[in-house]
Design a protein around this motif. Structure first.
Motif, short mmCIF file in Angstrom:
data_model
loop_
_atom_site.label_atom_id
_atom_site.label_comp_id
_atom_site.label_asym_id
_atom_site.label_seq_id
_atom_site.Cartn_x
_atom_site.Cartn_y
_atom_site.Cartn_z
N ALA A 199 2.74 1.09 -7.60
CA ALA A 199 1.57 0.21 -7.52
C ALA A 199 0.33 0.92 -7.00
CB ALA A 199 1.90 -0.97 -6.60
N ALA A 200 0.49 2.06 -6.33
CA ALA A 200 -0.63 2.68 -5.62
C ALA A 200 -1.83 3.01 -6.51
CB ALA A 200 -0.14 3.94 -4.90
N PRO A 201 -1.68 3.68 -7.66
CA PRO A 201 -2.88 4.03 -8.44
C PRO A 201 -3.72 2.83 -8.85
CG PRO A 201 -0.97 5.28 -9.20
CD PRO A 201 -0.45 4.24 -8.26
N THR A 202 -3.07 1.78 -9.37
CA THR A 202 -3.82 0.61 -9.82
C THR A 202 -4.46 -0.12 -8.64
OG1 THR A 202 -2.31 0.31 -11.68
CG2 THR A 202 -3.65 -1.58 -11.05
N VAL A 203 -3.71 -0.30 -7.58
CA VAL A 203 -4.23 -1.05 -6.42
C VAL A 203 -5.37 -0.29 -5.77
CG1 VAL A 203 -3.66 -1.87 -4.11
CG2 VAL A 203 -2.09 -2.27 -6.01
N ILE A 204 -5.21 1.01 -5.54
CA ILE A 204 -6.28 1.78 -4.90
C ILE A 204 -7.52 1.82 -5.78
CG2 ILE A 204 -6.94 4.09 -4.14
CD1 ILE A 204 -4.13 4.47 -3.11
N ALA A 237 -2.16 -7.92 -10.33
CA ALA A 237 -1.47 -7.38 -11.51
C ALA A 237 -0.82 -6.03 -11.20
CB ALA A 237 -2.46 -7.25 -12.67
N GLY A 238 -1.49 -5.23 -10.37
CA GLY A 238 -0.95 -3.92 -10.02
C GLY A 238 0.30 -4.00 -9.17
N LEU A 239 0.41 -5.05 -8.36
CA LEU A 239 1.59 -5.23 -7.52
C LEU A 239 2.77 -5.79 -8.29
CD1 LEU A 239 -0.13 -6.77 -4.36
CD2 LEU A 239 0.90 -4.50 -4.50
N LYS A 275 7.14 0.21 -5.82
CA LYS A 275 6.94 1.45 -5.08
C LYS A 275 5.47 1.67 -4.72
CE LYS A 275 11.28 2.65 -5.35
NZ LYS A 275 12.12 2.70 -4.13
N TRP A 276 5.28 2.43 -3.64
CA TRP A 276 3.95 2.86 -3.23
C TRP A 276 4.03 4.36 -2.96
CZ3 TRP A 276 -0.65 0.24 -2.99
CH2 TRP A 276 -1.70 0.87 -2.35
N TYR A 277 3.48 5.16 -3.86
CA TYR A 277 3.66 6.61 -3.79
C TYR A 277 2.31 7.29 -3.96
CZ TYR A 277 5.52 11.29 -4.88
OH TYR A 277 5.81 12.62 -4.88
N GLN A 291 2.83 -8.76 0.11
CA GLN A 291 3.35 -7.65 -0.69
C GLN A 291 2.56 -6.38 -0.43
OE1 GLN A 291 3.20 -9.19 -4.69
NE2 GLN A 291 5.38 -9.73 -4.69
N LEU A 292 1.25 -6.53 -0.34
CA LEU A 292 0.38 -5.38 -0.08
C LEU A 292 0.78 -4.72 1.23
CD1 LEU A 292 -2.08 -4.02 -1.40
CD2 LEU A 292 -3.54 -5.50 -0.01
N ALA A 293 1.07 -5.52 2.24
CA ALA A 293 1.49 -4.98 3.53
C ALA A 293 2.78 -4.18 3.39
CB ALA A 293 1.67 -6.11 4.54
N ARG A 294 3.74 -4.72 2.69
CA ARG A 294 5.04 -4.04 2.56
C ARG A 294 4.96 -2.82 1.67
NH1 ARG A 294 5.33 -8.53 4.67
NH2 ARG A 294 7.07 -9.15 6.02
N HIS A 295 4.03 -2.78 0.75
CA HIS A 295 3.86 -1.59 -0.07
C HIS A 295 3.32 -0.43 0.75
CE1 HIS A 295 4.74 -3.93 -3.64
NE2 HIS A 295 4.55 -2.86 -4.39
N ILE A 296 2.25 -0.64 1.50
CA ILE A 296 1.67 0.50 2.22
C ILE A 296 2.57 0.94 3.37
CG2 ILE A 296 -0.67 -0.14 1.58
CD1 ILE A 296 -1.11 -1.02 4.46
#
Length: 463
Positions: A77-82, A133-135, A140-142, A193-198
């Motif tokens: 999820a990292a590229p789209t979210v960031i 949508a990105g989540l 994963k968050w990489y 979800q954002l919290a648990r990803h980072i």
């Protein structure tokens, strides 16, 4: 008299030589065995064995071992979210709403300021939708950071992610007001979800920001519930959204990162300005040039005796932690005790090998309490929403938390149940908070500067 004087001198000389030899022997033994505060030589020799134990426990020796292989692009999820939150921040910086503070407690306020907040959320909705949508479907968050530059590593997106969390909870409340149940719950879930990803990133700062974002989501529950206070089905959906996103934070990646930070620091201690630069307020680093990535040591163990001895102490303590965790399931809550105990011992002994370990040790007990507070807040939220559901169905409060299966444990009160006060037109549910003192449901504020409870109230206090 002449022969006697000569004999006396000989005796003095022999005694002096024996004394000197004894001193040299004692000093050599002291130096070699590490008896007393100077224990660098033996600790340095023990490092290889200690690190072998670290490897057996799965502790990372390289950046690749720390972050693992990159996940498939459609799982990360990292590229789209960031990308979305970077666009969001850029839009804010070019708009008149740049300084408008938005949160769950003020999004519905009347007047020009309230409207400015709603306009801000509306203008940033396209970017928030991209984050959602990105989540979705990407667990994963990489991010491939250069973790060997740990002391100079920057995390600029963390502040942006936190701002996005505030926008999500504000929009969730706003959508709840307009009857958009699906949209409101989507935003609430996205924030958690954002919290648990980072939190998947192997740093303590990522973990702390993740917990802060999750706190914002839980704090929005009374505001959402207030909009649906007479609708049992909607309140039930809100409860389901809380339970569906209740996975506890996993501290293990951050602990692995702390170990690797110490390993990287001891490998490159000289380039970082030595122990003096690390133990100062930063003034000593003014004449130390920034680390050159091409010269950073990224593999193996340090060569210097002091660095090796320091790493031996650090690794031994991390081995104790990971040994205690290897057979435990989530949540990991028993990790800070060994490190806190060691810190207290080291601070009283003043051994040379322990100086750097003390410098590199964060406040472990504080982070552990913060994690436990996250668990407590989760239980407070579930108890709160179950009481609200009961009121919506029966037009009165339950007689107790137990009546609605809401007598959940308060991990900050040694597992005793969380507490609640029911009044004709109000509800307060609380945990004793991180100071472990029951302040009757009062949180810290202008009128209660020493209170520290974790509480949810209805009707919610407008901010």
């Amino acid at each position: 008299m002449g022969p006697q004087k000569g004999l006396a001198k000989t005796r003095v000389l022999v005694f002096a030589c024996c004394s000197a030899a004894l001193i040299v022997f004692a000093a050599s033994a002291y130096f070699y065995t590490g008896i007393g505060p100077y224990d660098v030589p033996p600790k340095s020799r023990e490092l290889d064995k200690t690190i072998a134990e670290s490897k057996a426990l799965g502790l990372p020796m390289t950046k690749e071992e720390l972050i693992g292989p990159a996940p498939a692009a459609d799982k990360n999820a990292a590229p789209t979210v960031i990308g979305a939150i970077t666009a969001l921040e850029k839009k804010v910086s070019t708009k008149a709403v740049k300084g408008v503070d938005v949160n769950a407690g003020n999004i519905l306020e009347q007047g020009a300021e309230g409207q400015a907040r709603r306009d801000k959320v509306a203008g940033l909705s396209p970017e928030l939708d991209v984050v959602v949508a990105g989540l979705k479907g990407r667990p994963k968050w990489y991010i491939d950071r250069d973790y060997d530059m740990f002391t100079e590593l920057q995390f600029p997106e963390l502040a942006q992610v936190k701002n996005a969390g505030k926008l999500f909870v504000a929009r969730s409340v706003l959508r709840a007001r307009h009857g958009d149940v699906k949209g409101s719950l989507t935003d609430f879930v996205a924030c958690r979800q954002l919290a648990r990803h980072i939190a998947q990133e192997p740093t303590m700062i990522s973990m702390l920001v993740a917990i802060a974002i999750d706190y914002m989501a839980i704090a929005s529950v009374p505001y959402i519930a207030d909009e649906w206070k007479d609708s049992p089905p909607r309140l039930a959906e809100l409860e389901e959204s809380i339970t569906d996103t209740s996975e506890p934070f996993d501290i293990l990646p951050a602990l692995r990162g702390e170990f690797y930070f110490a390993l990287s620091t001891t490998r490159n201690l000289s380039a970082l300005g030595g122990i003096k630069a690390l133990t100062s307020s930063g003034m000593d680093r003014e004449n130390v040039p920034p680390l050159d990535p091409s010269t950073v040591v990224r593999t193996g163990l340090p060569n210097g005796m002091f660095e090796r001895a320091s790493l031996d102490v650090i690794a031994r303590n991390w081995n104790t932690v990971f040994e205690s965790l290897k057979n435990k399931k989530q949540p990991y809550r028993d990790w800070s005790g060994p490190l806190t105990k060691w810190s207290k011992i080291a601070e009283s002994r003043f051994r040379t090998s322990e100086i750097l370990a003390l410098v590199l040790a964060p406040t472990y007990s504080g982070i552990d309490t913060t994690l436990t507070g996250s668990d407590a807040y989760q239980n407070v939220a579930l108890a709160f929403i179950r009481c609200m559901e009961y009121r919506a169905k029966n037009h009165r409060w339950p007689s107790s938390l137990k009546e609605v299966n809401a007598d959940l444990s308060d991990p900050l009160a040694n597992g005793k149940p969380i507490q609640a006060v029911f009044a004709p037109g109000s509800l307060t549910v609380w945990s004793v908070g991180r100071n472990h003192v029951d302040d009757g449901g009062e949180i810290r504020g202008p009128n209660h500067k020493t209170a520290d409870d974790i509480a949810l109230r209805w009707p919610p206090r407008k901010k």
